[in-house]
Design a protein around this motif. Sequence first.
Motif: not given
Length: 438
Positions: A138-149, A91-98
Amino acid sequence: MRLSRSFLPTLKENPAEAQIVSHRLMLRAGLIRQTASGIYAWLPAGLKVLRNISQIVREEQDRVDAQEVLMPTLQSADLWRRSGRYDAYGPEMLRIQDRHKRELLYGPTNEEMVTDLFGQTVKSYKDLPQVLYHIQWKFRDEMRPRFGVMRGREFLMKDAYSFDVDYASAVATYRRMMLAYLRTFQRLGVRAVPMRADTGPIGGELSHEFLILAPTGESGVFYDAALEDQDWLDEPVDTNSAEALEAFFNRVTTPYAATDEMHDVTAWDGVPDDRKREGRGVEVGHIFYFGTKYTQAMDVSVSGADGAQFYPEMGSYGIGVSRLAGAIIEACHDENGIIWPDSVAPFRAAILNLKSGDAVCDAVCEQIYAKAPEAFLYDDRAERAGVKFADADLMGHPWQIVVGPRSAKEGRVELKRRATGERQELSVDEALALVLAG
């Protein structure tokens, strides 16, 4: 840059949402602002830091003959289906449809895309080796993004990919990249220790991660003190010699070093007690050798000297560029703020005008500022001296050039070194020579 006209919004208090030092200081020093969960805008001073880090990374990649490209942030899902990772990545991968219902993804990494690009272009062993890199978001859809960058969802990364004719050549490339990484961190003004690591979802059989030693690091580390002195990195290494690269690699990897996850108590017992070190570290880089994992899965082959087709051996090499900005702060700060290493600081010095509006003070400050406007942040605000000193310490400029009425009349200034607190009174020319050296 004149501070009175700058977009550099400092904060006096620690933001409630910031849990670690680097996140607090990046917000307080006006380097970043959050725009969504785990996603940050980089303000002018922060962007200068990011560019300085990127340039050092770029120069050390070029030094080992890696070639820079720029791959898209969006990738076709079909590429990842060819490798077998599209459904497996998680689920970390952000999937998109055009709009045409074509499936895309926001790239978390680029093994598939670069393998496909290589396969479209390289057909013969004569064109090997190849090492391609780019510095891209890059983009990874972290479940709990934290600690800034440090653990955001969107991040700037240098990722490189190597293609070699055989195992021995691939290992030489791996060792060459390890040298490039250690030189990179040395130039960034921090000490990073390479530690054997799990290969994770990228796969492969040879892997090292690089951790910057910092008291507030997220990982526990155990290492041999023999790794602390890295002055030998200044010694020349013949990167075209397999034996020289092997000798370098053994020097770096023979002393014990491990994170909590890879810690081997039996091996640790073999380190002399006076050389045992324990601490914390922040991961800022990871290198992998994984053989034909992707070239074989995606059926990308080249012709050999005997005319037969074979799958090139691959490796991948990542450095978290935006993460490094936070990691450097974790390793380089005090109770007053950031202490930027000279090589990555957004400005070499702050010019502190202690009496804005005084003709002599203003004239001396303008004289200094005119010498190198891009190198100085000129604090020309009508603020108290204490506010200017506090903000300069917070923002972490390597030098502070303090211009007060008494010394200005004599053509002299006070020069403070942020890292040590050392102060000295010098002529304007002497101060400029020190600040602008190197």
